[in-house]
Motif scaffolding. Structure first.
Motif, PDB file in Angstrom:
ATOM      1  N   MET A   1       0.825  -1.105   0.063  1.00  0.00           N
ATOM      2  CA  MET A   1       0.108   0.107   0.039  1.00  0.00           C
ATOM      3  C   MET A   1       0.994   1.221  -0.117  1.00  0.00           C
ATOM      4  SD  MET A   1      -3.138   0.933  -0.010  1.00  0.00           S
ATOM      5  CE  MET A   1      -3.763   2.721   0.001  1.00  0.00           C
ATOM      6  N   ALA A   2       1.969   1.145   0.637  1.00  0.00           N
ATOM      7  CA  ALA A   2       2.770   2.314   0.899  1.00  0.00           C
ATOM      8  C   ALA A   2       3.525   2.584  -0.484  1.00  0.00           C
ATOM      9  CB  ALA A   2       4.056   2.192   1.929  1.00  0.00           C
ATOM     10  N   MET A   3       3.857   1.570  -1.438  1.00  0.00           N
ATOM     11  CA  MET A   3       4.485   1.636  -2.658  1.00  0.00           C
ATOM     12  C   MET A   3       3.649   2.379  -3.632  1.00  0.00           C
ATOM     13  SD  MET A   3       7.257   0.159  -3.108  1.00  0.00           S
ATOM     14  CE  MET A   3       7.590   0.022  -4.819  1.00  0.00           C
ATOM     15  N   ALA A   4       2.306   2.234  -3.423  1.00  0.00           N
ATOM     16  CA  ALA A   4       1.316   2.819  -4.289  1.00  0.00           C
ATOM     17  C   ALA A   4       1.099   4.204  -3.928  1.00  0.00           C
ATOM     18  CB  ALA A   4      -0.053   2.070  -4.148  1.00  0.00           C
ATOM     19  N   THR A   5       1.258   4.759  -2.688  1.00  0.00           N
ATOM     20  CA  THR A   5       1.162   5.924  -2.107  1.00  0.00           C
ATOM     21  C   THR A   5       2.403   6.628  -2.729  1.00  0.00           C
ATOM     22  OG1 THR A   5       0.168   5.087  -0.443  1.00  0.00           O
ATOM     23  CG2 THR A   5       0.679   7.332  -0.115  1.00  0.00           C
ATOM     24  N   THR A   6       3.389   6.306  -2.559  1.00  0.00           N
ATOM     25  CA  THR A   6       4.624   7.132  -3.009  1.00  0.00           C
ATOM     26  C   THR A   6       4.759   7.314  -4.272  1.00  0.00           C
ATOM     27  OG1 THR A   6       5.749   5.129  -3.031  1.00  0.00           O
ATOM     28  CG2 THR A   6       6.206   6.151  -1.097  1.00  0.00           C
ATOM     29  N   ARG A   7       4.134   6.590  -5.304  1.00  0.00           N
ATOM     30  CA  ARG A   7       4.025   6.908  -6.587  1.00  0.00           C
ATOM     31  C   ARG A   7       3.317   8.194  -6.979  1.00  0.00           C
ATOM     32  NH1 ARG A   7       4.076   1.156  -7.712  1.00  0.00           N
ATOM     33  NH2 ARG A   7       1.968   1.359  -8.187  1.00  0.00           N
ATOM     34  N   ASN A   8       2.459   8.542  -5.989  1.00  0.00           N
ATOM     35  CA  ASN A   8       1.725   9.739  -6.224  1.00  0.00           C
ATOM     36  C   ASN A   8       2.413  10.856  -5.902  1.00  0.00           C
ATOM     37  OD1 ASN A   8      -0.427   7.807  -7.671  1.00  0.00           O
ATOM     38  ND2 ASN A   8      -1.327   7.652  -5.740  1.00  0.00           N
TER      39      ASN A   8
END
Length: 331
Positions: free
Chosen positions: A1-8
């Protein structure tokens, strides 16, 4: 989930209050904007730094953006995504901009599609970031406001910076007699290599006399003036009959004698690129894109700074000893 957030999120320089260069804050958690209708998102490879951005940041400029904001208009890079109704660009296209919506001192920048232009393979990204304000301003000053014609003479006062080099290249390509000034040996050489027929050192006490001698006391038809608060009174003595001073840059007030405009029926004309109409912008863009293809429009890149050094860039653009091309930030 953290990975998805950092991409934004992305890095971007933010200004939360007006003031000195220290108010420029690099943040690593700024949301990447999403392009809406007629907008594009650009992955920024380089962003030009312009003196006007320091005036806006200080709060002493006519136009003040709403706080907080990210500075920067002249980006070059690659289209990351496009909004609805955008047909001129697609993901992966190399482009440069003359304005942004979200600010160019960042990893990504949002721009209106009609403020973005294709970047020719003849130029790299740093050169692409040096086109926007300098070349559009120079073209507007020379032709849209100064009504320059082939065969006339132009003095580019402070010719070794971004706008100055642009003005020299454009004026030479359009058949004008081009004189330039710079404050260092290196700057003078850059000016000569980029279109000037003759260059003068504006740090020399008698440089005004040298210009008068060179023009056989006839004066020049147009002066492109980057530092009018210092030079304007003297400029009026350098003009030919019906000559005009184009005020491109100013950092304070100056006292002049209006009688000096009467003796030659000369004009002092302010240049504000932000006042250009859509038609005028289109005219500039057409001329400049043609210049890139023809090979005479070749931006000279000067100092380069990573985003982390943005405070230093804003200090240097105002206080450095002499301009040598266009200053750029590299995300």
């Amino acid at each position: 989930m953290a990975m998805a957030t950092t991409r934004n999120v992305m890095r971007a320089v933010r200004v939360f209050e007006f003031g000195g260069p220290e108010v420029l804050k690099l943040q690593a958690d700024v949301l990447i904007p999403v392009p809406k209708e007629n907008q594009v998102l650009i992955k920024v490879h380089a962003c030009g730094v312009n003196p006007v951005e320091t005036y806006i940041r200080s709060g002493n400029y006519a136009r003040k953006p709403a706080l907080p904001y990210t500075p920067g208009t002249d980006v070059s890079g690659v289209i990351e995504s496009v909004g609805e109704h955008v047909t001129t660009f697609k993901k992966g296209d190399k482009v440069f901009s003359i304005d942004t919506i979200s600010g160019g001192y960042a990893d990504y920048a949002l721009a209106a599609a009609n403020r973005v232009f294709p970047l020719s393979d003849k130029l790299d990204f740093k050169q692409g970031a040096a086109i926007g304000i300098p070349y559009f301003t120079a073209y507007r000053a020379l032709f849209q406001k100064g009504h320059a014609k082939a065969g006339e003479s132009v003095l580019v006062h402070g010719a070794s910076g971004g706008v100055g080099i642009a003005a020299c290249q454009i004026a030479r390509a359009c058949g004008l007699k081009v004189l330039g000034t710079a404050g260092t040996e290196e700057g003078m050489n850059i000016v000569l290599r980029n279109g000037a027929h003759q260059v003068f050192n504006h740090r020399e006490a008698n440089y005004i006399d040298k210009i008068k001698e060179y023009t056989k006391m006839q004066g020049v038809d147009i002066i492109i003036e980057m530092l009018s608060n210092i030079n304007l009174a003297t400029d009026l003595h350098l003009l030919s009959y019906a000559g005009r001073v184009m005020v491109v840059g100013c950092r304070g007030t100056i006292e002049i004698n209006p009688r000096d405009t009467m003796s030659k029926e000369s004009s002092i004309i302010g240049v504000g690129l932000f006042l250009a109409t859509e038609e005028e912008r289109h005219e500039c863009a057409t001329a400049l894109l043609d210049g890139i293809e023809a090979g005479w429009l070749k931006p000279i890149v000067g100092s380069e700074y990573p985003l982390e050094k943005v405070v230093k860039a804003h200090e240097d653009i105002i206080h450095s000893s002499g301009a040598r091309g266009k200053m750029v930030l590299l995300p």
